[in-house]
Design a protein around this motif. Structure first.
Motif, PDB file in Angstrom:
ATOM      1  N   TYR A 147       0.843  -1.201   0.000  1.00 40.82           N
ATOM      2  CA  TYR A 147       0.000   0.000   0.000  1.00 40.82           C
ATOM      3  C   TYR A 147       0.876   1.248   0.000  1.00 40.82           C
ATOM      4  N   GLU A 148       0.424   2.271  -0.700  1.00 42.83           N
ATOM      5  CA  GLU A 148       1.112   3.564  -0.700  1.00 42.83           C
ATOM      6  C   GLU A 148       0.138   4.643  -0.274  1.00 42.83           C
ATOM      7  N   ASP A 149       0.568   5.491   0.628  1.00 51.09           N
ATOM      8  CA  ASP A 149      -0.273   6.572   1.128  1.00 51.09           C
ATOM      9  C   ASP A 149       0.469   7.888   0.977  1.00 51.09           C
ATOM     10  N   ASN A 150      -0.066   8.778   0.174  1.00 46.29           N
ATOM     11  CA  ASN A 150       0.499  10.116   0.020  1.00 46.29           C
ATOM     12  C   ASN A 150      -0.480  11.178   0.497  1.00 46.29           C
ATOM     13  N   SER A 151      -1.344  10.803   1.436  1.00 48.28           N
ATOM     14  CA  SER A 151      -2.348  11.732   1.935  1.00 48.28           C
ATOM     15  C   SER A 151      -1.735  12.672   2.960  1.00 48.28           C
ATOM     16  N   GLU A 152      -2.547  13.583   3.453  1.00 46.48           N
ATOM     17  CA  GLU A 152      -2.085  14.519   4.470  1.00 46.48           C
ATOM     18  C   GLU A 152      -1.817  13.825   5.797  1.00 46.48           C
TER      19      GLU A 152
END
Length: 223
Positions: A18-23
């Motif tokens: 999984y990749e998360d580039n959220s705030e």
């Protein structure tokens, strides 16, 4: 950079999960294809100073009945398994050690360890009838090393009790899961991960409550 091997079982088949580039959190997570552990890459782990700053916001008060009830999820099933006057270690006791007081109140002898608040490595030179780790394993950078060390401190027939949220082996679940949004949570155990650990240790495994996992170390063969 992708990890070379699993931080729990050292298996080499580790794949991007999984990749998360959220705030909330920026980073990549990988999953071991053998033990099914999910973990953040080393570059996405918090610094020790940032980790400590987060722990300083915790309000763990031994006199807080709500906190004691929270810890009771592990305390109650573990205490029911113990012989009178057992000897235990609370690993990751935190800024307001409480669980050891609950066990002492039942007549057990306790030691505590915390890498930030009670860093006394001499606890690992002793053996115990039971060890507890409440809301700890999700913070571990090297869970294989740390859990094996705890297991080696357990006497035959002893118990290791863990309290943590169990991850589902599903990317959609993981993406929306509140538990991973705490930036100090970097290692996530699925049910399959705990079952792999039980096989690895030749341990008896029970899930007495939603977020509670208890392993029992096998007795020596001549017992």
């Amino acid at each position: 950079m992708p990890p070379d091997s699993c931080i729990l079982c050292t298996h080499s088949d580790v794949r991007h999960f999984y990749e998360d580039n959220s705030e909330h959190y920026a980073g990549n997570y990988y999953q071991c294809q053998r033990c099914r552990l999910i973990f953040a890459t080393p570059e996405d782990r918090p610094s020790r100073d940032k980790e400590f700053a987060r722990y300083e916001t915790h309000e763990n008060d031994p006199d807080d009945e709500g906190y004691r009830a929270f810890l009771g999820q592990l305390f109650q099933p573990m205490n029911e398994l113990l012989e009178p006057e057992s000897r235990g270690l609370d690993f990751g006791s935190g800024p307001g050690p409480t669980l050891h007081l609950m066990f002492e109140g039942e007549g057990h002898e306790m030691r505590i360890y915390d890498s930030f608040y009670d860093r006394d490595p001499s606890v690992f030179e002793e053996t115990y009838d039971f060890i507890t780790a409440t809301e700890v394993v999700e913070h571990l950078f090297h869970p294989g090393k740390e859990l094996d060390r705890l297991w080696s401190c357990l006497r035959p027939g002893g118990y290791l009790g863990i309290m943590t949220k169990i991850a589902e082996d599903d990317k959609d679940f993981f993406g929306d899961w509140h538990y991973r949004l705490d930036y100090t949570h970097v290692t996530f155990f699925t049910e399959k991960t705990f079952r792999w650990l039980a096989d690895y240790w030749d341990a008896t495994l029970n899930f007495p409550a939603d977020r509670v996992i208890i392993f029992q170390k096998p007795y020596l063969e001549n017992n």
